[in-house]
Write a protein that holds these residues in place. Structure first.
Motif, PDB file in Angstrom:
ATOM      1  N   ARG A   1       2.793  -9.873   1.075  1.00  0.00           N
ATOM      2  CA  ARG A   1       1.817  -8.839   1.379  1.00  0.00           C
ATOM      3  C   ARG A   1       1.416  -8.785   2.844  1.00  0.00           C
ATOM      4  O   ARG A   1       0.965  -7.761   3.324  1.00  0.00           O
ATOM      5  CB  ARG A   1       0.562  -9.025   0.521  1.00  0.00           C
ATOM      6  CG  ARG A   1       0.859  -9.175  -0.958  1.00  0.00           C
ATOM      7  CD  ARG A   1      -0.367  -9.148  -1.836  1.00  0.00           C
ATOM      8  NE  ARG A   1      -1.559  -9.716  -1.267  1.00  0.00           N
ATOM      9  CZ  ARG A   1      -1.892 -10.996  -1.288  1.00  0.00           C
ATOM     10  NH1 ARG A   1      -1.052 -11.870  -1.811  1.00  0.00           N
ATOM     11  NH2 ARG A   1      -3.037 -11.412  -0.791  1.00  0.00           N
TER      12      ARG A   1
ATOM     13  N   ASN B   1       0.187  -0.736  -6.151  1.00  0.00           N
ATOM     14  CA  ASN B   1      -1.069  -0.653  -5.410  1.00  0.00           C
ATOM     15  C   ASN B   1      -2.175  -1.487  -6.037  1.00  0.00           C
ATOM     16  O   ASN B   1      -3.364  -1.219  -5.826  1.00  0.00           O
ATOM     17  CB  ASN B   1      -1.526   0.807  -5.313  1.00  0.00           C
ATOM     18  CG  ASN B   1      -0.576   1.642  -4.484  1.00  0.00           C
ATOM     19  OD1 ASN B   1      -0.086   1.186  -3.448  1.00  0.00           O
ATOM     20  ND2 ASN B   1      -0.298   2.857  -4.941  1.00  0.00           N
TER      21      ASN B   1
ATOM     22  N   GLU C   1      -3.282  -4.452  -5.370  1.00  0.00           N
ATOM     23  CA  GLU C   1      -4.166  -5.090  -4.399  1.00  0.00           C
ATOM     24  C   GLU C   1      -5.173  -4.086  -3.832  1.00  0.00           C
ATOM     25  O   GLU C   1      -6.358  -4.409  -3.651  1.00  0.00           O
ATOM     26  CB  GLU C   1      -3.338  -5.701  -3.263  1.00  0.00           C
ATOM     27  CG  GLU C   1      -4.184  -6.533  -2.305  1.00  0.00           C
ATOM     28  CD  GLU C   1      -3.338  -7.255  -1.281  1.00  0.00           C
ATOM     29  OE1 GLU C   1      -3.882  -8.134  -0.595  1.00  0.00           O
ATOM     30  OE2 GLU C   1      -2.141  -6.938  -1.161  1.00  0.00           O
ATOM     31  N   LEU C   2      -4.712  -2.874  -3.576  1.00  0.00           N
ATOM     32  CA  LEU C   2      -5.612  -1.846  -3.059  1.00  0.00           C
ATOM     33  C   LEU C   2      -6.658  -1.479  -4.116  1.00  0.00           C
ATOM     34  O   LEU C   2      -7.844  -1.284  -3.801  1.00  0.00           O
ATOM     35  CB  LEU C   2      -4.806  -0.613  -2.656  1.00  0.00           C
ATOM     36  CG  LEU C   2      -5.528   0.453  -1.825  1.00  0.00           C
ATOM     37  CD1 LEU C   2      -6.029  -0.130  -0.511  1.00  0.00           C
ATOM     38  CD2 LEU C   2      -4.604   1.635  -1.562  1.00  0.00           C
TER      39      LEU C   2
ATOM     40  N   SER D   1     -10.069  -7.998   1.959  1.00  0.00           N
ATOM     41  CA  SER D   1      -9.063  -7.590   0.971  1.00  0.00           C
ATOM     42  C   SER D   1      -8.539  -6.185   1.263  1.00  0.00           C
ATOM     43  O   SER D   1      -7.334  -5.923   1.144  1.00  0.00           O
ATOM     44  CB  SER D   1      -9.640  -7.654  -0.446  1.00  0.00           C
ATOM     45  OG  SER D   1     -10.757  -6.788  -0.570  1.00  0.00           O
TER      46      SER D   1
ATOM     47  N   ALA E   1      -4.692  -5.098   2.141  1.00  0.00           N
ATOM     48  CA  ALA E   1      -3.992  -4.068   1.376  1.00  0.00           C
ATOM     49  C   ALA E   1      -3.450  -2.976   2.292  1.00  0.00           C
ATOM     50  O   ALA E   1      -2.307  -2.531   2.144  1.00  0.00           O
ATOM     51  CB  ALA E   1      -4.922  -3.473   0.326  1.00  0.00           C
TER      52      ALA E   1
ATOM     53  N   TYR F   1       0.428  -1.947   3.147  1.00  0.00           N
ATOM     54  CA  TYR F   1       0.916  -0.576   3.001  1.00  0.00           C
ATOM     55  C   TYR F   1       1.575  -0.084   4.291  1.00  0.00           C
ATOM     56  O   TYR F   1       2.632   0.548   4.275  1.00  0.00           O
ATOM     57  CB  TYR F   1      -0.246   0.348   2.622  1.00  0.00           C
ATOM     58  CG  TYR F   1       0.136   1.809   2.580  1.00  0.00           C
ATOM     59  CD1 TYR F   1       0.806   2.331   1.481  1.00  0.00           C
ATOM     60  CD2 TYR F   1      -0.155   2.657   3.641  1.00  0.00           C
ATOM     61  CE1 TYR F   1       1.177   3.672   1.444  1.00  0.00           C
ATOM     62  CE2 TYR F   1       0.203   3.998   3.612  1.00  0.00           C
ATOM     63  CZ  TYR F   1       0.871   4.493   2.515  1.00  0.00           C
ATOM     64  OH  TYR F   1       1.251   5.815   2.478  1.00  0.00           O
TER      65      TYR F   1
END
Length: 874
Positions: free
Chosen positions: A91, A225, A227-228, A314, A318, A322
């Motif tokens: 990530r 997505n 984590e987002l 966080s 994220a 991305y």
């Protein structure tokens, strides 16, 4: 007197990904210690690198040398394994470093490189660790290794496997021949889809909106997505808790605290595991510091502030993931260029087959406007092909059938560009038939994708510097934070405030932006170059190109068209011109040197239907010429300097006079001798490239202050071409070893790039700071040996490459200034009282800023070529 034998390196070490691999160095060191072996080195010849062994025939026979080399290669190949591929679920840069450290610390792993985008290269010792242990270690990190092997891979094999244990794995992009290498070829046509992909779907393109489905392995039940989503859930819980605490009256305290605890859970979900893993290995990353700070805030009763810290952290992670995914998808899009199926002629029928079932020698029918499924040559039909996806050429290239399919089949390396085609390119309005010369796993496109992915793991000089800086900086920060814990002893304040300040300093001083500053720029730069048909093998050549002040050019095929023509045929007294040409054509048509091809082509045209004898025992005299037997007599053809040396007699006075006369006209000369009698001199002239003068002007405008042409031609011929293209310096009369010395001389004055064809110029290119190969599409040697490969035979790609490299260096510098500047501001600010929340906001903001700044490289356009191909091709 020593003798020399050349052995095919890929056969000795089938699993070494490239000639610079550590296993090649081990093989050279092993053989160099054998009695009777004088020297061992890697040379370039044909389409594969060669291991050149110089030995004393008094001690060793040729058979012994071969057997010794094969035994040493087998021993090394059996012991050391290589893994290349993509780890799904990485990530951010801190996680990449943690996983890389975990792999490197594993007993038996000799080297592991993992890029933030997930690209992995690993070398291991089979006597100490096996493939299953490496796979288990990767899986224990909650990650998945994805690799697409060759077309010979068994159908249905899951791409989740780290390596293929089948000994039949052969012929893919890194020539795996035994049981331990999987080369990363991001080609969805060459591997079965992951288990979550339905049959017939692409593992890259089935998600709504074109999302990067590689992340599914990590994304979990909410998709890529997750984590987002968790970050926003953390924010929602934080907002609810804040509202209950400050806006609602009469509610118990535990209600807001419960919301904050939920926020902690969502915000720290993806961080806790990484933090504990880092602590277990005694590594202190930003993840660990953030959790300590959040836990400290909770211990002090500042639940809202701790939840805010985790929310900002966080969501920053994220968004960083991305943003980096955009650059990664630009590279993965290259793999999607090749179609999944091909229409193959089998007898009188045309059947549709998966491309991995197309064999070398099959005839493939390509309809108008279709993408070509394989590399090969045209055998029927006329069309134009858009080669921009592979070579970056802005205009379609006209294609026509080869004149002699049998000759093309026998030696595909000598195919003319007008008949050569590549997988992933786009056919025009005409239907054509092509004969394939490579399997789907070995196409130029597959090699480019693999090498670009491998390039992501190569650290640049700046990245190595920042790594060293962090190793010093992080312990210093930890020591400072520890001292600040005891500030209450000196300053009249409660321990709570000292503890809070120490946590804020830990957060502020964490070099997150510094860690991602260079990798993000390198990834974007390499991806942008690949889209334009330029292969840059890592951060080091990318940065070095951006700081160049000098470039050396080979003449033939680089500054010139590489298609010289016969301009003069001067015979000595008593020799007919037809006899001279017939003798020269008989010998030179067996050579692949550009001058030999010109003599064979133009000489045959001049002779018409006249008979041409058959030559035998042709031997090349490197940098000089050739010798052969024709009708029982020895023929010598070569430079005038070849004669009068060693056992070759000197030129006659009449021949010498002809040589001097033609040299005054700037001709390249080949003298022909039969037995002890000179037949005459052939004068040739190469044509400067139309783009050469404009390219050199553009390079000067970019800051290249010195450009030198180095050539094996006579000095006067070299100067004649240099004058036509606008170069002031031309060094002629250079043998291959002289070119190496010339590059060493130039390199002593500063960084130097060498531009050549990647075959004859390989030693000089290897000596230069950066080796640049032109016309690399379809050339295995150029792709393997060069630091930078211009896929098309277009010199105008060079200013684009230099400009992109300069822009990349500029962005790296900007990122370093931002990342270090924010740390320099935040550390004293937090010591003086800045809270954790603002510190985290600025900290994560700087991280996102450097990533977004790096992504600007994906939109880079050459100012001198406004119409150059860009992302639309992908």
């Amino acid at each position: 007197m020593t003798k020399t034998v050349q052995l095919d390196l890929p056969l000795l070490l089938p699993d070494a990904p490239e000639a610079s691999d550590a296993c090649v160095a081990r093989l050279i060191a092993s053989l160099g210690q054998k009695p009777g072996v004088a020297r061992v080195h890697v040379a370039e010849g044909g389409t594969d690198p060669l291991l050149c062994i110089h030995y004393d025939p008094e001690y060793l026979t040729l058979g012994q040398v071969r057997r010794t080399a094969q035994a040493a290669g087998a021993e090394i190949d059996a012991r050391f394994g290589h893994i290349s591929g993509q780890i799904v679920g990485v990530r951010h840069v801190r996680q990449a470093r943690s996983v890389q450290a975990a792999l490197t610390d594993q007993h038996g792993v000799l080297e592991a490189r993992l890029d933030p985008s997930g690209a992995l290269r690993l070398e291991f010792d089979r006597t100490r660790i096996d493939q299953g242990q490496i796979e288990a270690l990767i899986q224990s990190q909650g990650l998945v290794f994805v690799a697409a092997a060759s077309g010979s891979r068994d159908a249905g094999m899951e791409t989740r496997a780290v390596v293929d244990g089948e000994p039949s794995l052969r012929g893919h992009a890194v020539r795996a021949a035994e049981d331990h290498t999987v080369g990363l070829v991001l080609n969805p046509t060459e591997a079965a889809p992951p288990s979550h992909v339905q049959e017939g779907e692409s593992p890259h393109d089935h998600a709504p909106g074109g999302e990067d489905t590689h992340d599914h392995a990590h994304g979990g039940f909410l998709g890529p997505n997750t984590e987002l989503v968790f970050a926003f859930a953390c924010g929602a819980a934080l907002a609810l808790g804040f509202g209950l605490e400050n806006l609602a009256s009469g509610l118990p305290v535990w209600a807001s605290i419960a919301c904050y605890i939920v926020a902690y859970g969502f915000g720290g979900f993806f961080t806790v595991g990484e933090a504990f893993e880092n602590l277990r290995r005694k590594r202190f990353e930003i993840d660990t510091l953030m959790l300590v700070a959040a836990a400290g805030a909770a211990a002090l009763g500042a639940w809202a502030e701790g939840a805010l810290l985790l929310f900002l952290f966080s969501i920053g992670h994220a968004l960083e993931h991305y943003a980096l995914g955009r650059a990664k998808r630009a590279i993965e899009a290259l793999a999607d260029l090749a179609p999944r199926t091909a229409h193959v002629k089998r007898g009188d029928q045309i059947i549709e087959l998966p491309v991995d079932q197309v064999e070398v020698g099959d005839t493939v029918v390509v309809r108008p406007n279709e993408r070509l499924p394989a590399d090969g040559f045209v055998v029927a039909g006329v069309t134009s092909v858009d080669q921009a996806p592979v070579t970056g050429e802005s205009m379609p290239v006209d294609k026509q059938p080869v004149a002699d399919p049998a000759l093309a089949r026998a030696d595909p390396s000598r195919l003319e560009p007008a008949s050569l085609v590549f997988a992933g390119t786009i056919n025009g309005a005409g239907a054509i038939e092509i004969e394939t010369t490579r399997k789907s796993s070995d196409t130029t496109l597959a090699k480019v994708v693999r090498m670009v992915s491998e390039a992501e793991t190569q650290k640049s000089p700046t990245q190595r510097f920042t790594d060293r800086f962090e190793r010093i900086f992080v312990p210093v920060v930890l020591a400072l934070a520890f001292l600040l814990l005891f500030a209450w002893v000196v300053v009249d304040e409660p321990f709570r405030d000292s503890f809070y300040r120490a946590m804020a300093v830990l957060v502020a001083a964490s070099p997150c932006a510094l860690a991602i500053a260079t990798p993000s720029a390198v990834l974007s730069g390499v991806a942008r170059a690949a889209r334009a048909g330029v292969l840059i093998k890592g951060g080091a050549p990318l940065e070095n190109l951006g700081s160049l002040k000098a470039i050396a050019f080979d003449k033939t095929g680089t500054l010139t068209e590489g298609r010289p023509r016969i301009t003069d045929v001067v015979t000595v007294r008593g020799t007919r011109q037809a006899d001279l040409l017939a003798t020269a054509v008989a010998v030179e048509r067996l050579s692949d040197h550009p001058l030999a091809e010109a003599i064979a082509r133009d000489g045959a045209e001049r002779l018409g239907s006249a008979p041409i004898a058959t030559a035998s025992d042709v031997r090349s005299l490197t940098g000089q010429g050739v010798t052969a037997l024709v009708e029982g007599e020895t023929i010598w053809i070569g430079k005038p300097e070849m004669f009068g040396r060693g056992d070759v007699g000197a030129l006659s006075d009449e021949t010498t006079a002809a040589v001097e006369q033609l040299r005054l006209q700037g001709r390249t000369l080949m003298v022909v001798r039969k037995g002890a009698r000179d037949l005459g001199v052939i004068g040739l002239l190469d044509t400067p490239r139309a783009a050469a003068r404009g390219t050199l002007t553009a390079l000067r405008n970019l800051g290249i202050s010195r450009m030198v042409m180095i050539s094996g031609d006579h000095q006067k011929a070299a100067q004649a071409i240099a004058g036509q293209v606008g170069l002031a310096e031309a060094w002629g009369d250079l043998m291959p070893e002289d070119k190496v010395e010339a590059i060493k001389k130039l390199r002593a004055e500063g960084k130097i790039a060498m531009v050549g064809d990647g075959v004859n110029d390989a030693p000089a290119m290897a000596t230069a700071t950066v080796g640049i190969a032109m016309g690399a599409a379809g050339s295995d040697v150029a792709l393997e040996t060069a630091d930078v490969a211009l896929m098309s035979d277009d010199l105008a790609q060079l200013p684009f490459t230099i400009g992109l490299s300069r822009r990349t260096r500029g962005i790296i510098l900007q990122n370093l200034i931002v990342s270090l500047g924010v740390v320099a501001f935040l550390v004293p600010a937090t010591i003086l009282g800045l809270g954790i929340g603002p510190a985290v906001a600025l900290h994560e903001g700087s991280t996102l800023l450097v990533v977004i700044n790096a992504l600007r490289l994906l939109a880079y356009r050459d100012p001198a070529r406004a119409g150059a191909p860009d992302a639309r091709r992908i």
